[in-house]
Every structure is written in C-alpha cells, then in structure tokens.
Design an enzyme around this catalytic site. Structure first.
Site, short mmCIF file in Angstrom:
data_model
loop_
_atom_site.label_atom_id
_atom_site.label_comp_id
_atom_site.label_asym_id
_atom_site.label_seq_id
_atom_site.Cartn_x
_atom_site.Cartn_y
_atom_site.Cartn_z
N ARG A 139 0.81 -1.22 0.00
CA ARG A 139 0.00 0.00 0.00
C ARG A 139 0.84 1.27 0.00
O ARG A 139 0.47 2.27 0.59
CB ARG A 139 -0.97 0.03 1.19
CG ARG A 139 -1.98 -1.12 1.21
CD ARG A 139 -3.02 -0.92 0.11
NE ARG A 139 -4.09 -1.91 0.23
CZ ARG A 139 -5.28 -1.64 0.76
NH1 ARG A 139 -5.56 -0.45 1.21
NH2 ARG A 139 -6.19 -2.59 0.80
N ARG A 177 -3.44 6.50 0.03
CA ARG A 177 -3.89 7.64 0.83
C ARG A 177 -2.85 8.29 1.72
O ARG A 177 -3.07 9.39 2.21
CB ARG A 177 -5.12 7.24 1.65
CG ARG A 177 -6.35 7.07 0.77
CD ARG A 177 -7.45 6.37 1.50
NE ARG A 177 -7.02 5.04 1.88
CZ ARG A 177 -7.70 4.24 2.69
NH1 ARG A 177 -8.83 4.64 3.22
NH2 ARG A 177 -7.25 3.03 2.98
N ARG A 221 -6.83 11.81 -7.08
CA ARG A 221 -8.03 10.99 -6.99
C ARG A 221 -9.33 11.80 -6.85
O ARG A 221 -10.42 11.24 -6.96
CB ARG A 221 -7.91 10.02 -5.81
CG ARG A 221 -7.21 8.69 -6.12
CD ARG A 221 -8.09 7.77 -6.95
NE ARG A 221 -9.47 7.78 -6.51
CZ ARG A 221 -9.95 7.15 -5.45
NH1 ARG A 221 -9.17 6.40 -4.73
NH2 ARG A 221 -11.22 7.25 -5.13
N ASP A 231 -6.74 -3.08 -7.43
CA ASP A 231 -7.32 -3.65 -6.22
C ASP A 231 -7.63 -5.12 -6.49
O ASP A 231 -7.83 -5.52 -7.64
CB ASP A 231 -8.60 -2.91 -5.81
CG ASP A 231 -9.00 -3.30 -4.37
OD1 ASP A 231 -8.43 -2.71 -3.43
OD2 ASP A 231 -9.82 -4.21 -4.20
#
Ligand code: 1CP
Length: 358
Positions: A40, A44, A53, A89
């Site tokens: 990851r 974010r 995004r 994903d």
C-alpha cells in the site's frame, strides 16, 4: 581484446528488472542492497495521490491506464523504493468479469449480490474466467506505461488469493471473522470448491495480464487467511492459492496476516518463492519455520510508523538483523501503510535500509 577469455566474463553485468535486487532476493540471492518496498505504498498516505483521486471513483481510477500508471509511480519517485506495486485492487478482476462491485470510501469492496447459496455459486462460476483476460486491456496498457517509466526497477503485479476474495464476495463486503465464507466450506464443500476454483482462475488471469505486459514479480495477497485453522487452510484454501500462482513465470511472493500457524503451508509446496510475514512473528523465528529454500518478506510493525524516529530506527534495524537468518530478505511492513502515515517516515526507512546494507 584478451585472446581466449570468454565473452561472458567480460560482458557487462546484465541490467533490467530481472537483475534488480528485488527479483534476485525473491529468487534467493543475497544482494549487496537490501531491497525495500511497502505494501500500500501508493494511496492515501500521499498528498499527491489524494489530489489526483479527487472526483474519480476508486475502480474507475484503476481502469484508467494513465491514472493508474501515475499513481503507481508516485511512491517510487518519492521514496526511492526498490519496486513499484501496480496500483489496482484485488476486486478489479471481479469487476472485469462483470460482477457488480464498488469500493466505498472508508469501507472497502461492497458487492450488490453476495454469493451465498449453491445457486449463487452456480451462476457466478458460469462466467468464463477468460472474459477477465479479454477485458483486461486497461490493465495491460497501464502496466506497459509503468514498466516503460521504471527502467531497471521491477514492477510487482498482484492479485487477491481465492479465500480473501471469497471473504468479501460471500459476505457482500468487509467483515471481521469471515464467518460466511468459512461456514460455506463445511456446509457445502462442493459449492465452496467450485467458487474458490473459479476465483483462482480469475486471479490467475489478472496476474497473467500484468506479467504479460511486463511485471517482473507477483504477490498473492491472502490478507485474511489468518482467520483459518491449519486443517481448513490445507483442505479448502491452499490448493486454490497454488492454482492461482501455478504457471506464472515470474518470481512469486505469498502474503497473509496473522498466519504464524500457516507459514509452512504458505510455501505452497514450492510454488511460492517468498513468504510475507506480518509483524507478530520475528523474522528469525519465521525463517526457522519456513526453512532454507524460501525468501522472507517483512515485517516492520505498521503501528510503529507513528512512533518517534529513534524508536522506528531501532525497530527497523532489529527487523533487518533478524531477516539475516533467512536465505534472503525483502524489507517491507507486516501489513499495508496506514492511511494517516507521515510519508517522510517511509522515505527515511528506505534510506536507512540502503545505508545499513551498503
Ligand atoms: O479511495 C481509496 O483510496 C480507496 C482505498 C484503497 C486503495 C488505495 C482500496 C480500497 N484499495 C486500494 C489499492 C490497493 N488495494 C492496492 C494498491 C497498491 C499498493 O499497495 O500501493 C493493493 C495492493 C490492494 C489490495 C487489497 N485490496 C487487499 C490486499 C492488501 C491488504 O492490504 O491486505 C485487500 C484486502 C483489499 C480490499 C480493500 N480495498 C480497499 C480497502 C479499503 C480494502 C480493505 C477493506 C477491509 O478492511 O476489509
């Protein structure tokens, strides 16, 4: 030119991603640079990601090649990690198979029609997994852009393992204990195996799309496998995970969370070249269990990313020291980067790892 010295001896060292520290470490070589990347790492924790995004749904971002490529490259530029992980994903191949799924912000994947009964399973497995390969052009396009930009650095492709995908699909969304998927194994083993076998083919097709387009390694995420007993893992899960990875001709990493009791089985009888270990098991203990034929990946505790730097540094040095007992080590977190992580801490960890190994 020296008379009979072999051309091979004097040829320059092979370059390109297959000679990278990451790929060599997965294959089992100890390299002079300790490879490091973060699960990851895109996403974010990065302000440049949040900016890009705005106004785009997660799955639309995954299926827009230029956008997915740019998001993949952001953490590579910022942190100096030794690999990119493709921005996508685990549910993307299910969307490509025509299944109604969305990723809800702050929650995760949510399915319109959970797959719970024998007839639900029969309906879904009637979809040809080849459809995923056919619909995966945006994935191949994005991977090609990334690979072109990365040069000698490898891109890691990935997919969800059948159990972790089923944990979402059977429940209809995120769950803590994955009770419905685990119940299906025992209540209706025939439907379970049909579903898990189909998910293995879907994830395999997704991995294939990425490696065909130039990904140099793959990771299979079985994030929720830790909820399984050893007996259930062996009977209902491992054969399907093996099928997802079988025949993928790049080095293969297999990762799960809370899997101390499953580590040996997660080698998948040699189908995995490296096993990812979460923060609960010290790497020297994991290596002793895994044996000499496999590389370990991990296992910085993501919680410590919030601690003062001297605490982080001591922990990272300890992880690196313990990793030295495995045949080879890839430095990573024990699970994904928490969204509120200060990205500068990740950059400092990369610099520290490279300094320690130099
Ligand atoms: O709006 C957003 O930013 C959505 C958050 C998000 C992101 C950035 C989700 C939703 N997925 C992703 C990208 C993603 N997912 C990557 C990107 C590449 C990278 O690592 O940088 C990867 C590898 C995944 C894989 C994934 N998705 C896993 C396995 C990895 C893991 O962390 O265990 C799992 C379990 C998922 C499901 C999922 N997708 C998104 C969320 C929030 C979740 C977890 C939901 C839950 O807690 O059950």
């Amino acid at each position: 030119m020296p008379p009979s010295s072999s051309v091979v001896d004097s040829a320059p060292a092979p370059a390109g991603p297959s000679a990278s520290a990451l790929v060599r470490a997965i294959r089992g070589e100890r390299t002079d640079r300790l490879p490091v990347w973060f699960m990851r790492q895109a996403g974010r924790s990065l302000p440049e990601y949040r900016e890009l995004r705005v106004g785009t749904h997660m799955l639309d971002a995954c299926l827009t090649p230029e956008l997915a490529a740019e998001i993949t490259l952001q953490p590579v530029r910022r942190h100096g990690v030794d690999a990119g992980i493709f921005f996508s994903d685990i549910v993307v191949p299910l969307r490509l198979a025509g299944i109604a799924v969305e990723i809800e912000p702050g929650r995760g994947p949510v399915f319109t029609d959970p797959v719970r009964t024998a007839s639900d399973v029969a309906k879904i497995v009637a979809v040809d997994p080849e459809q995923v390969a056919a619909a995966a052009q945006p994935i191949r396009d994005a991977v090609r852009i990334v690979v072109g930009e990365l040069g000698d650095l490898p891109l890691i492709g990935f997919a969800g393992a059948p159990f972790t995908l089923a944990a979402y699909l059977v429940e209809g969304g995120p769950s803590k204990e994955h009770l419905r998927a685990r119940a299906m194994m025992h209540a209706d083993p025939e439907s379970w195996h049909a579903l898990a076998g189909w998910l293995a083919r879907v994830s395999h097709a997704f991995l294939r799309a990425q490696t065909d387009a130039g990904a140099s390694a793959v990771q299979l995420f079985d994030s929720w496998a830790g909820s399984l007993s050893v007996a259930d893992y062996r009977a209902f899960v491992a054969p399907h995970s093996r099928a997802a990875l079988a025949g993928i001709d790049t080095p293969r990493i297999h990762f799960g969370v809370g899997t101390a009791h499953l580590l040996r089985d997660m080698r998948l009888d040699g189908t995995a070249d490296a096993v990812g270990v979460d923060w609960r098991t010290p790497l020297d203990e994991a290596a002793a269990v895994l044996g000499p034929d496999i590389t370990v990946q991990g296992n910085i505790d993501p919680a410590l990313l919030h601690a003062p730097w001297h605490v982080v540094e001591a922990h990272v040095r300890d992880v690196i020291a313990r990793g030295a007992s495995a045949r080879a080590h890839i430095l990573n977190l024990g699970h994904g980067v928490p969204p509120d992580t200060d990205p500068d801490v990740l950059t400092r960890i990369v610099a520290l790892a490279h300094e320690v190994s130099a």
